[in-house]
Design an enzyme around this catalytic site. Sequence first.
Site, mmCIF file in Angstrom:
data_model
loop_
_atom_site.group_PDB
_atom_site.id
_atom_site.type_symbol
_atom_site.label_atom_id
_atom_site.label_comp_id
_atom_site.label_asym_id
_atom_site.label_seq_id
_atom_site.Cartn_x
_atom_site.Cartn_y
_atom_site.Cartn_z
ATOM 1 N N GLY A 48 39.813 39.305 26.934
ATOM 2 C CA GLY A 48 40.773 38.989 27.975
ATOM 3 C C GLY A 48 41.957 38.332 27.689
ATOM 4 O O GLY A 48 42.284 37.716 26.520
ATOM 5 N N SER A 104 36.980 28.679 39.430
ATOM 6 C CA SER A 104 38.411 29.499 39.664
ATOM 7 C C SER A 104 38.751 28.594 41.078
ATOM 8 O O SER A 104 37.882 28.301 42.150
ATOM 9 C CB SER A 104 38.057 30.799 40.126
ATOM 10 O OG SER A 104 38.969 31.504 40.670
ATOM 11 N N GLU A 136 40.149 30.183 43.307
ATOM 12 C CA GLU A 136 39.629 31.207 44.479
ATOM 13 C C GLU A 136 38.440 30.709 45.200
ATOM 14 O O GLU A 136 38.076 30.992 46.419
ATOM 15 C CB GLU A 136 39.258 32.583 43.720
ATOM 16 C CG GLU A 136 38.885 33.681 44.498
ATOM 17 C CD GLU A 136 40.037 34.430 45.499
ATOM 18 O OE1 GLU A 136 41.096 34.124 45.264
ATOM 19 O OE2 GLU A 136 39.553 35.158 46.512
ATOM 20 N N TYR A 138 33.745 37.950 44.699
ATOM 21 C CA TYR A 138 34.123 37.377 43.277
ATOM 22 C C TYR A 138 33.840 35.692 43.490
ATOM 23 O O TYR A 138 33.572 35.031 42.709
ATOM 24 C CB TYR A 138 35.543 37.608 42.912
ATOM 25 C CG TYR A 138 36.276 36.921 41.804
ATOM 26 C CD1 TYR A 138 35.689 36.959 40.461
ATOM 27 C CD2 TYR A 138 36.854 35.673 42.070
ATOM 28 C CE1 TYR A 138 36.306 36.093 39.539
ATOM 29 C CE2 TYR A 138 37.411 34.897 41.295
ATOM 30 C CZ TYR A 138 37.453 35.100 39.828
ATOM 31 O OH TYR A 138 37.574 34.519 38.867
HETATM 32 P P1 NAP Z 1 40.376 39.019 32.090
HETATM 33 O O1 NAP Z 1 41.585 39.218 31.366
HETATM 34 O O2 NAP Z 1 40.073 39.953 33.103
HETATM 35 O O3 NAP Z 1 39.263 38.804 30.969
HETATM 36 C C1 NAP Z 1 37.792 39.097 31.144
HETATM 37 C C2 NAP Z 1 37.072 38.987 29.954
HETATM 38 O O4 NAP Z 1 35.533 38.956 30.414
HETATM 39 C C3 NAP Z 1 37.208 40.237 29.371
HETATM 40 O O5 NAP Z 1 37.196 39.976 27.660
HETATM 41 C C4 NAP Z 1 36.299 41.359 29.704
HETATM 42 O O6 NAP Z 1 35.914 42.319 28.788
HETATM 43 C C5 NAP Z 1 35.059 40.271 29.855
HETATM 44 N N1 NAP Z 1 33.873 40.880 30.662
HETATM 45 C C6 NAP Z 1 33.994 41.299 31.614
HETATM 46 N N2 NAP Z 1 32.885 41.894 32.144
HETATM 47 C C7 NAP Z 1 32.037 41.439 31.202
HETATM 48 C C8 NAP Z 1 30.649 41.553 30.883
HETATM 49 N N3 NAP Z 1 29.654 42.151 31.726
HETATM 50 N N4 NAP Z 1 30.058 41.011 29.814
HETATM 51 C C9 NAP Z 1 30.805 40.501 28.638
HETATM 52 N N5 NAP Z 1 32.161 40.472 28.939
HETATM 53 C C10 NAP Z 1 32.607 40.767 29.971
HETATM 54 O O7 NAP Z 1 40.392 37.497 32.816
HETATM 55 P P2 NAP Z 1 41.163 36.071 32.351
HETATM 56 O O8 NAP Z 1 42.296 36.180 33.257
HETATM 57 O O9 NAP Z 1 41.385 36.009 30.843
HETATM 58 O O10 NAP Z 1 40.166 35.040 32.780
HETATM 59 C C11 NAP Z 1 39.123 34.390 32.161
HETATM 60 C C12 NAP Z 1 38.249 33.893 32.941
HETATM 61 O O11 NAP Z 1 38.706 32.970 33.806
HETATM 62 C C13 NAP Z 1 37.393 34.793 33.894
HETATM 63 O O12 NAP Z 1 36.077 34.342 34.100
HETATM 64 C C14 NAP Z 1 38.089 34.521 35.313
HETATM 65 O O13 NAP Z 1 37.175 34.868 36.398
HETATM 66 C C15 NAP Z 1 38.584 33.018 35.170
HETATM 67 N N6 NAP Z 1 39.739 32.744 35.905
HETATM 68 C C16 NAP Z 1 40.830 33.287 35.738
HETATM 69 C C17 NAP Z 1 42.112 32.706 36.230
HETATM 70 C C18 NAP Z 1 43.382 33.397 35.951
HETATM 71 O O14 NAP Z 1 44.215 33.174 36.953
HETATM 72 N N7 NAP Z 1 43.438 34.313 34.986
HETATM 73 C C19 NAP Z 1 42.070 31.689 37.183
HETATM 74 C C20 NAP Z 1 40.798 31.028 37.472
HETATM 75 C C21 NAP Z 1 39.767 31.549 36.710
HETATM 76 P P3 NAP Z 1 36.690 43.767 28.797
HETATM 77 O O15 NAP Z 1 38.139 43.248 27.989
HETATM 78 O O16 NAP Z 1 35.846 44.405 27.801
HETATM 79 O O17 NAP Z 1 36.913 44.057 30.071
HETATM 80 N N1 GDD Z 2 46.173 42.585 42.551
HETATM 81 C C1 GDD Z 2 47.211 42.639 43.718
HETATM 82 N N2 GDD Z 2 47.778 43.749 43.765
HETATM 83 N N3 GDD Z 2 47.238 41.580 44.625
HETATM 84 C C2 GDD Z 2 48.398 41.776 45.593
HETATM 85 C C3 GDD Z 2 49.097 43.069 45.689
HETATM 86 C C4 GDD Z 2 48.664 44.164 44.777
HETATM 87 O O1 GDD Z 2 49.386 45.220 44.692
HETATM 88 N N4 GDD Z 2 50.004 42.810 46.847
HETATM 89 C C5 GDD Z 2 49.676 41.597 47.031
HETATM 90 N N5 GDD Z 2 48.877 40.923 46.323
HETATM 91 C C6 GDD Z 2 48.311 39.643 46.557
HETATM 92 C C7 GDD Z 2 46.718 39.377 46.839
HETATM 93 O O2 GDD Z 2 46.310 39.994 47.917
HETATM 94 C C8 GDD Z 2 46.645 38.229 46.510
HETATM 95 O O3 GDD Z 2 46.783 37.228 47.706
HETATM 96 C C9 GDD Z 2 47.717 37.579 45.684
HETATM 97 O O4 GDD Z 2 48.588 38.811 45.404
HETATM 98 C C10 GDD Z 2 47.227 37.542 44.144
HETATM 99 O O5 GDD Z 2 46.479 38.570 43.748
HETATM 100 P P1 GDD Z 2 45.779 38.930 42.195
HETATM 101 O O6 GDD Z 2 46.929 38.683 41.298
HETATM 102 O O7 GDD Z 2 44.968 39.880 42.156
HETATM 103 O O8 GDD Z 2 45.101 37.266 41.995
HETATM 104 P P2 GDD Z 2 44.044 36.433 42.785
HETATM 105 O O9 GDD Z 2 44.694 35.245 43.200
HETATM 106 O O10 GDD Z 2 43.362 37.437 43.740
HETATM 107 O O11 GDD Z 2 42.975 36.275 41.633
HETATM 108 C C11 GDD Z 2 43.317 35.763 40.238
HETATM 109 O O12 GDD Z 2 43.318 34.296 40.133
HETATM 110 C C12 GDD Z 2 42.134 33.636 40.579
HETATM 111 C C13 GDD Z 2 42.434 32.278 40.871
HETATM 112 O O13 GDD Z 2 42.749 31.725 41.923
HETATM 113 C C14 GDD Z 2 42.377 36.316 39.172
HETATM 114 O O14 GDD Z 2 42.796 35.942 38.094
HETATM 115 C C15 GDD Z 2 40.958 35.532 39.450
HETATM 116 O O15 GDD Z 2 40.235 35.854 38.375
HETATM 117 C C16 GDD Z 2 41.160 33.981 39.333
HETATM 118 O O16 GDD Z 2 39.921 33.454 39.744
#
Ligand code: NAP
Ligand code: GDD
Length: 350
Positions: free
Chosen positions: A14, A137, A139, A160
């Site tokens: 990821g 998160s 979230e 989630y």
């Molecule tokens: P991401 O790009 O969606 O990566 C998710 C990873 O989890 C990928 O490697 C995916 O594998 C793997 N995965 C999904 N389902 C799985 C399963 N059943 N078993 C094993 N591996 C699995 O997410 P990210 O943005 O890097 O985020 C990393 C972590 O931080 C996640 O837990 C997310 O919920 C959390 N988080 C993210 C954010 C953010 O803003 N990015 C903020 C707060 C928390 P594939 O590549 O095969 O799909």
């Molecule tokens: N994805 C998406 N697509 N979001 C949209 C869109 C669209 O077309 N239009 C508006 N949004 C709004 C969503 O409704 C949300 O309020 C905001 O954009 C951010 O959406 P995402 O980028 O999908 O991220 P997220 O905040 O819902 O979740 C991400 O951040 C979390 C941490 O706060 C993910 O990375 C989660 O895994 C992570 O935990």
Amino acid sequence: MTQPAVALVTGITGQDGSYLAEQLLDQGYHVHGVIRRASVFNTDRIEHLYQDPHEQDVRLHLHYGDLADGTVLRRIIETARPDVVYNLAAQSHVGVSFKTPEYTAEVTGLGVLRLLEALRDHSHRTGRKVRFYQASSSEMYGSAPAPQGPETPFHPRSPYACAKVYAYHQVINYREAYGLFACNGILFNHESPRRGETFVTRKITRAVGRIKLGLQKKLYLGNLDARRDWGHARDYVEAMVLIMQGDEPGDFVVASGESHSVREFAASAFAEVGLDYQDFVEVDPRYFRPSEVEHLHGDATQMREKFGWRPRTSFAELVAEMVRSDLKLAERELVLQKAGHDIRTRGTSL
Ligand code: NAP
Ligand code: GDD
């Protein structure tokens, strides 16, 4: 503490997993990553880190596994014998979690319990002390009023977020019940050119590149008024490593301390290439969520005071880097199109 030499990273393919693996390898760790079997390659983000297992001194090792499969997680832990486990794997898309709530709970929630149980047994049997990081998160705060910090009560607003809250409490319980060095990093949104294309920032910057080069005409989005505290993934994985190299376990908020609306992100991204977002963005209610998180704005004082951590990348720099990268990608697509390839955007964006 002396630095752990072996790290196990779930979710290594990821966005965060790829930056984390880079940083850990740079620091001299052996890195074991869990990857899923897929019918197409899913290792693009770590391609540049790949080492041929036939070579000597290989420090990146990949294992097939899944958070839904406890047996294989146990086997991987026995094989890798990690000093630290970073659990980044999750069904991480909030919008998708409304469509697949059971699966999301299974992986994003119960998957964490499977890992914790495997570690508990491993430590009991071998006497080894293994540290555990959980990707919690912002979230989880859901509708709690901004700014949100370590003391803010959670009010999850999606399947989630409910799964992440469950996992968060399990981590604390394993710390209290079994003395495991287990930490929650409560990370606010973080993005990068490696961000998945269905998250809103990347959906926007991909469209900016394509629209600028005439490959796409419109960008359809949902709620433009939602506000997020956006940082750069590279900076945030640094925070994860600091937390895991700390003296004591705990739960830490990682955020930029600023929030911007989706509209502002779109306006800045289009402005980067000299365009006005209002000429291209349309609202399509299909992207609205059944319940929305309107405003996330984090307070990372604790990270600054305890670890001296602060984000290095500003909002403007993040937007610019993502747009630059996606403009290059669109340039490559244009070349392919001119050579007769079909380069329409794929699938449904959420
Ligand atoms: P991401 O790009 O969606 O990566 C998710 C990873 O989890 C990928 O490697 C995916 O594998 C793997 N995965 C999904 N389902 C799985 C399963 N059943 N078993 C094993 N591996 C699995 O997410 P990210 O943005 O890097 O985020 C990393 C972590 O931080 C996640 O837990 C997310 O919920 C959390 N988080 C993210 C954010 C953010 O803003 N990015 C903020 C707060 C928390 P594939 O590549 O095969 O799909
Ligand atoms: N994805 C998406 N697509 N979001 C949209 C869109 C669209 O077309 N239009 C508006 N949004 C709004 C969503 O409704 C949300 O309020 C905001 O954009 C951010 O959406 P995402 O980028 O999908 O991220 P997220 O905040 O819902 O979740 C991400 O951040 C979390 C941490 O706060 C993910 O990375 C989660 O895994 C992570 O935990």
